[in-house]
Design a protein around this motif. Structure first.
Motif, mmCIF file in Angstrom:
data_model
loop_
_atom_site.group_PDB
_atom_site.id
_atom_site.type_symbol
_atom_site.label_atom_id
_atom_site.label_comp_id
_atom_site.label_asym_id
_atom_site.label_seq_id
_atom_site.Cartn_x
_atom_site.Cartn_y
_atom_site.Cartn_z
ATOM 1 N N PRO A 38 45.770 69.733 22.080
ATOM 2 C CA PRO A 38 45.110 69.199 20.778
ATOM 3 C C PRO A 38 44.786 67.759 20.814
ATOM 4 N N VAL A 39 43.024 67.686 20.940
ATOM 5 C CA VAL A 39 43.079 66.095 20.116
ATOM 6 C C VAL A 39 42.059 65.580 19.122
ATOM 7 N N SER A 40 42.478 66.785 18.170
ATOM 8 C CA SER A 40 42.083 66.282 16.991
ATOM 9 C C SER A 40 43.222 65.540 16.000
ATOM 10 N N GLY A 41 42.167 64.787 15.316
ATOM 11 C CA GLY A 41 43.758 64.077 14.466
ATOM 12 C C GLY A 41 43.174 62.562 15.381
ATOM 13 N N GLY A 42 44.183 61.318 13.751
ATOM 14 C CA GLY A 42 44.425 59.792 14.093
ATOM 15 C C GLY A 42 45.304 59.630 15.911
ATOM 16 N N LYS A 43 45.697 58.570 16.430
ATOM 17 C CA LYS A 43 46.325 58.508 17.440
ATOM 18 C C LYS A 43 47.506 58.170 16.705
ATOM 19 N N LEU A 44 48.119 58.621 15.500
ATOM 20 C CA LEU A 44 49.614 58.795 15.390
ATOM 21 C C LEU A 44 50.100 59.843 15.765
ATOM 22 N N ASP A 45 48.897 60.757 15.169
ATOM 23 C CA ASP A 45 49.243 62.751 15.623
ATOM 24 C C ASP A 45 49.017 62.614 16.905
ATOM 25 N N ILE A 46 48.240 61.968 18.207
ATOM 26 C CA ILE A 46 47.800 63.010 19.071
ATOM 27 C C ILE A 46 49.376 61.535 20.193
ATOM 28 N N THR A 47 49.443 60.982 19.917
ATOM 29 C CA THR A 47 50.696 60.644 19.964
ATOM 30 C C THR A 47 52.017 61.340 19.939
ATOM 31 N N GLU A 48 52.568 61.622 18.592
ATOM 32 C CA GLU A 48 53.547 62.431 18.217
ATOM 33 C C GLU A 48 53.551 63.717 19.057
ATOM 34 N N ARG A 49 52.345 64.576 19.040
ATOM 35 C CA ARG A 49 51.954 65.650 19.739
ATOM 36 C C ARG A 49 52.295 65.367 21.672
ATOM 37 N N ILE A 50 52.072 63.893 21.951
ATOM 38 C CA ILE A 50 52.361 63.992 23.086
ATOM 39 C C ILE A 50 53.847 64.052 23.427
ATOM 40 N N ALA A 51 54.421 62.727 22.955
ATOM 41 C CA ALA A 51 56.147 62.558 22.969
ATOM 42 C C ALA A 51 56.360 64.022 23.279
ATOM 43 N N TYR A 52 56.114 64.557 21.757
ATOM 44 C CA TYR A 52 56.306 66.139 22.254
ATOM 45 C C TYR A 52 57.011 66.641 23.122
ATOM 46 N N ILE B 52 53.925 72.511 23.542
ATOM 47 C CA ILE B 52 52.116 71.871 23.492
ATOM 48 C C ILE B 52 52.826 72.089 21.047
ATOM 49 N N MET B 53 52.439 71.225 20.419
ATOM 50 C CA MET B 53 52.646 71.218 19.317
ATOM 51 C C MET B 53 51.432 71.300 19.112
ATOM 52 N N ARG B 54 51.111 71.785 17.561
ATOM 53 C CA ARG B 54 49.612 73.274 17.101
ATOM 54 C C ARG B 54 48.792 71.775 16.719
#
Length: 190
Positions: free
Chosen positions: A36-50, A57-59
């Motif tokens: 998912p590409v929604s959210g701020g930069k910190l949300d997206i960074t956390e998702r990619i690291a996970y 994939i973290m929803r």
């Protein structure tokens, strides 16, 4: 200077977290690998690291939003727990504060962290935030690393140009580790 690694699914999570990435790069990665590409930069960074760490994939967190019309908002109305900066809210605040009103970052954070307080409290908080801003250095949130770097650069280098600051920033963000300004960053200007 070590080369910044390519952002792909073969990168390990720890290495990924040690480098600076533009939000556009993060979004491209997410689209390529179905995150998912929604959210701020910190949300997206956390998702990619996970994803890099687990392969899973973290929803994105879903947020339900209630619509509030400007005629429903009074000074005694309670701030919603899922507050969104909308045109209705902007109209309310402009009506009570004036045309100079804007949803600055500090005020947005105040609104989102003060659910249950009244809009009258919000108006008072807005004026307090403006006063604090006039009287001192405001805090820049973590996701705005560039802004923090540039401010710190100029605090340490009176008389240097924005071009100098940007050259140092571009050098720094390619390095492994933190992205905070250090006097040694000036070596790139020599």
């Amino acid at each position: 200077m070590s080369e910044r690694p390519e952002l792909n699914k073969n990168l390990d999570a720890e290495t990924f977290k040690e480098y600076y990435w533009l939000k556009e790069e993060l979004i491209d990665f997410c689209r390529k690998y179905g995150l998912p590409v929604s959210g701020g930069k910190l949300d997206i960074t956390e998702r990619i690291a996970y994803y890099l760490e687990t392969g899973n994939i973290m929803r994105a967190k879903s947020v339900s939003r209630k619509s509030v019309s400007v005629c429903d908002i009074t000074e005694e109305t309670k701030i919603e727990s899922d507050f969104v900066c909308s045109e209705k809210h902007r109209a309310f605040f402009k009506q009570h504060i004036g045309n100079s009103f804007s949803f600055n970052v500090a005020f947005q954070k105040w609104l989102k962290s003060n659910a249950g307080k009244t809009y009258k409290d919000a108006i008072n908080a807005y004026y307090t935030i403006l006063e604090e801003k006039k009287n001192g250095k405001t805090k820049i949130d973590k996701q705005f690393e560039y802004n923090t770097y540039i401010r710190d650069f100029f605090e340490d280098n009176k008389g240097k140009s924005l071009d100098d600051a940007i050259k140092c920033w571009k050098f720094k963000k390619q390095l492994k580790g933190h992205n905070k300004y250090e006097r040694s960053d000036l070596d790139i200007l020599k």
